[in-house]
Design a protein around this motif. Structure first.
Motif, PDB file in Angstrom:
ATOM      1  N   GLN A   1       0.938  -1.166  -0.055  1.00  0.00           N
ATOM      2  CA  GLN A   1       0.011   0.105  -0.030  1.00  0.00           C
ATOM      3  C   GLN A   1       0.828   1.274  -0.055  1.00  0.00           C
ATOM      4  OE1 GLN A   1      -2.793  -0.261   3.133  1.00  0.00           O
ATOM      5  NE2 GLN A   1      -3.487  -2.223   2.679  1.00  0.00           N
ATOM      6  N   VAL A   2       1.581   1.608   1.273  1.00  0.00           N
ATOM      7  CA  VAL A   2       2.410   2.689   1.370  1.00  0.00           C
ATOM      8  C   VAL A   2       3.881   2.051   1.352  1.00  0.00           C
ATOM      9  CG1 VAL A   2       3.282   4.603   2.527  1.00  0.00           C
ATOM     10  CG2 VAL A   2       0.808   4.209   2.443  1.00  0.00           C
ATOM     11  N   GLN A   3       4.646   2.834   0.414  1.00  0.00           N
ATOM     12  CA  GLN A   3       6.045   2.318   0.436  1.00  0.00           C
ATOM     13  C   GLN A   3       6.823   3.767   0.440  1.00  0.00           C
ATOM     14  OE1 GLN A   3       7.308  -0.296  -2.865  1.00  0.00           O
ATOM     15  NE2 GLN A   3       5.343  -0.488  -3.341  1.00  0.00           N
ATOM     16  N   LEU A   4       7.991   3.405   1.324  1.00  0.00           N
ATOM     17  CA  LEU A   4       9.030   4.444   1.643  1.00  0.00           C
ATOM     18  C   LEU A   4      10.320   4.271   1.005  1.00  0.00           C
ATOM     19  CD1 LEU A   4       7.812   5.116   5.500  1.00  0.00           C
ATOM     20  CD2 LEU A   4       6.948   6.316   3.314  1.00  0.00           C
ATOM     21  N   VAL A   5      10.861   5.014   0.222  1.00  0.00           N
ATOM     22  CA  VAL A   5      12.433   4.781   0.022  1.00  0.00           C
ATOM     23  C   VAL A   5      13.242   5.939   0.438  1.00  0.00           C
ATOM     24  CG1 VAL A   5      13.662   4.356  -2.121  1.00  0.00           C
ATOM     25  CG2 VAL A   5      11.268   3.557  -2.135  1.00  0.00           C
ATOM     26  N   GLU A   6      14.190   5.537   1.388  1.00  0.00           N
ATOM     27  CA  GLU A   6      15.185   6.365   1.613  1.00  0.00           C
ATOM     28  C   GLU A   6      16.327   6.552   0.598  1.00  0.00           C
ATOM     29  OE1 GLU A   6      13.778   4.136   5.379  1.00  0.00           O
ATOM     30  OE2 GLU A   6      14.153   3.652   3.525  1.00  0.00           O
ATOM     31  N   SER A   7      16.783   7.856   0.730  1.00  0.00           N
ATOM     32  CA  SER A   7      18.099   7.960  -0.120  1.00  0.00           C
ATOM     33  C   SER A   7      19.181   9.137   0.622  1.00  0.00           C
ATOM     34  CB  SER A   7      17.855   8.254  -1.405  1.00  0.00           C
ATOM     35  OG  SER A   7      17.064   9.356  -1.572  1.00  0.00           O
ATOM     36  N   GLY A   8      20.131   9.004   0.224  1.00  0.00           N
ATOM     37  CA  GLY A   8      21.132  10.379   0.642  1.00  0.00           C
ATOM     38  C   GLY A   8      22.288   9.824   1.672  1.00  0.00           C
ATOM     39  N   GLY A   9      22.145   8.670   2.166  1.00  0.00           N
ATOM     40  CA  GLY A   9      23.123   8.026   3.292  1.00  0.00           C
ATOM     41  C   GLY A   9      24.374   8.090   2.334  1.00  0.00           C
ATOM     42  N   GLY A  10      25.543   7.695   3.276  1.00  0.00           N
ATOM     43  CA  GLY A  10      26.858   7.661   2.865  1.00  0.00           C
ATOM     44  C   GLY A  10      27.963   7.810   3.659  1.00  0.00           C
ATOM     45  N   LEU A  11      29.215   7.945   3.337  1.00  0.00           N
ATOM     46  CA  LEU A  11      30.223   7.991   4.135  1.00  0.00           C
ATOM     47  C   LEU A  11      30.487   9.505   4.340  1.00  0.00           C
ATOM     48  CD1 LEU A  11      32.525   6.934   6.070  1.00  0.00           C
ATOM     49  CD2 LEU A  11      33.886   6.594   3.791  1.00  0.00           C
ATOM     50  N   VAL A  12      30.952  10.227   5.541  1.00  0.00           N
ATOM     51  CA  VAL A  12      31.235  11.604   5.794  1.00  0.00           C
ATOM     52  C   VAL A  12      31.884  11.567   6.774  1.00  0.00           C
ATOM     53  CG1 VAL A  12      29.077  12.124   7.019  1.00  0.00           C
ATOM     54  CG2 VAL A  12      30.134  13.882   5.832  1.00  0.00           C
ATOM     55  N   GLN A  13      32.987  12.668   6.770  1.00  0.00           N
ATOM     56  CA  GLN A  13      33.733  12.830   7.840  1.00  0.00           C
ATOM     57  C   GLN A  13      32.974  13.546   8.996  1.00  0.00           C
ATOM     58  OE1 GLN A  13      37.152  14.866   5.632  1.00  0.00           O
ATOM     59  NE2 GLN A  13      38.277  13.764   7.003  1.00  0.00           N
ATOM     60  N   ALA A  14      33.539  13.507  10.248  1.00  0.00           N
ATOM     61  CA  ALA A  14      32.951  14.129  11.356  1.00  0.00           C
ATOM     62  C   ALA A  14      32.977  15.476  11.029  1.00  0.00           C
ATOM     63  CB  ALA A  14      33.725  13.691  12.623  1.00  0.00           C
ATOM     64  N   GLY A  15      31.781  16.184  11.325  1.00  0.00           N
ATOM     65  CA  GLY A  15      31.767  17.793  11.413  1.00  0.00           C
ATOM     66  C   GLY A  15      31.037  18.237   9.960  1.00  0.00           C
ATOM     67  N   GLY A  16      30.891  16.931   9.148  1.00  0.00           N
ATOM     68  CA  GLY A  16      30.282  17.075   7.640  1.00  0.00           C
ATOM     69  C   GLY A  16      28.656  17.228   7.735  1.00  0.00           C
ATOM     70  N   SER A  17      28.068  17.079   6.706  1.00  0.00           N
ATOM     71  CA  SER A  17      26.530  17.088   6.473  1.00  0.00           C
ATOM     72  C   SER A  17      26.127  16.315   5.588  1.00  0.00           C
ATOM     73  CB  SER A  17      26.070  18.558   6.265  1.00  0.00           C
ATOM     74  OG  SER A  17      26.603  19.659   7.031  1.00  0.00           O
ATOM     75  N   LEU A  18      25.055  15.781   5.748  1.00  0.00           N
ATOM     76  CA  LEU A  18      24.180  14.884   4.596  1.00  0.00           C
ATOM     77  C   LEU A  18      22.793  15.075   4.766  1.00  0.00           C
ATOM     78  CD1 LEU A  18      25.585  11.267   5.427  1.00  0.00           C
ATOM     79  CD2 LEU A  18      26.036  12.680   3.252  1.00  0.00           C
ATOM     80  N   ARG A  19      22.098  15.028   3.689  1.00  0.00           N
ATOM     81  CA  ARG A  19      20.565  15.295   3.719  1.00  0.00           C
ATOM     82  C   ARG A  19      20.184  14.037   3.176  1.00  0.00           C
ATOM     83  NH1 ARG A  19      16.682  19.186  -0.069  1.00  0.00           N
ATOM     84  NH2 ARG A  19      17.270  17.757  -1.463  1.00  0.00           N
ATOM     85  N   LEU A  20      19.116  13.264   4.059  1.00  0.00           N
ATOM     86  CA  LEU A  20      18.274  12.292   3.659  1.00  0.00           C
ATOM     87  C   LEU A  20      17.223  12.655   3.093  1.00  0.00           C
ATOM     88  CD1 LEU A  20      19.206   9.987   6.951  1.00  0.00           C
ATOM     89  CD2 LEU A  20      20.506  10.257   4.608  1.00  0.00           C
ATOM     90  N   SER A  21      16.620  11.751   2.389  1.00  0.00           N
ATOM     91  CA  SER A  21      15.191  12.038   1.763  1.00  0.00           C
ATOM     92  C   SER A  21      14.708  10.553   1.646  1.00  0.00           C
ATOM     93  CB  SER A  21      15.506  12.340   0.274  1.00  0.00           C
ATOM     94  OG  SER A  21      16.014  13.684  -0.003  1.00  0.00           O
ATOM     95  N   CYS A  22      13.363  10.990   2.019  1.00  0.00           N
ATOM     96  CA  CYS A  22      12.149   9.770   2.173  1.00  0.00           C
ATOM     97  C   CYS A  22      11.164   9.953   1.090  1.00  0.00           C
ATOM     98  CB  CYS A  22      11.705   9.553   3.465  1.00  0.00           C
ATOM     99  SG  CYS A  22      10.522   8.102   3.652  1.00  0.00           S
ATOM    100  N   ALA A  23      11.046   9.176   0.238  1.00  0.00           N
ATOM    101  CA  ALA A  23       9.912   9.542  -0.853  1.00  0.00           C
ATOM    102  C   ALA A  23       9.059   8.578  -0.488  1.00  0.00           C
ATOM    103  CB  ALA A  23      10.252   9.264  -2.201  1.00  0.00           C
TER     104      ALA A  23
END
Length: 115
Positions: A1-23
Motif C-alpha cells: 500500500q504505502v512504500q517508503l524509499v530512503e536515499s542520501g546516506g553515505g560516508l562523511v567525515q565528522a563535522g560534515g553534513s548529509l541530507r536524507l530523503s524519504c519518498a
C-alpha cells in the motif's frame, strides 16, 4: 500500500553534513506523522526526529540543534538535514509513516561518520 524509499546516506567525515530523503508512494491522506529512526549494530532502534502533518516537530536530545526534519507535501517527501555529524551518529536510518493504526517502514539507508 504505502512504500517508503530512503536515499542520501553515505560516508562523511565528522563535522560534515548529509541530507536524507524519504519518498513516499501510495496515499498519505490519513498519515498522522512522519519520522526518522536509526539503529546501530547491537542497539535498539531509536527515534531521531518526527514531524506531524500539522508541522510540529520533535527531536531526540542527542540531535537537537544539529538535525532538522522537514517535508514537501507536493513531492510526498520528507527530509532529514544532518549537520555537525559525529561518529556516534553512525547507523542505519529508517523512514517511518505513522497512521495511528499502524506504521510503514522504509528499507533504511546507511550513514557512516568517520573520525
Amino acid at each position: 500500500q504505502v512504500q517508503l524509499v530512503e536515499s542520501g546516506g553515505g560516508l562523511v567525515q565528522a563535522g560534515g553534513s548529509l541530507r536524507l530523503s524519504c519518498a513516499a508512494s501510495g496515499s498519505l491522506f490519513r498519515v498522522r506523522a512522519m519520522g526518522w529512526y536509526r539503529q546501530a549494530p547491537g542497539k535498539q532502534r531509536e527515534l531521531v526526529a518526527a514531524i506531524a502533518i500539522g508541522g510540529s516537530t520533535n527531536y531526540a536530545d542527542s540531535v537537537k540543534g544539529r538535525f532538522t526534519i522537514s517535508r514537501d507535501n507536493a513531492k510526498n517527501t520528507v527530509y532529514l538535514q544532518m549537520n555537525s555529524l559525529k561518529p556516534e551518529d553512525t547507523a542505519v536510518y529508517y523512514c517511518n509513516a505513522d497512521f495511528g493504526y499502524g506504521s510503514y517502514w522504509g528499507q533504511g539507508t546507511q550513514v557512516t561518520v568517520s573520525s
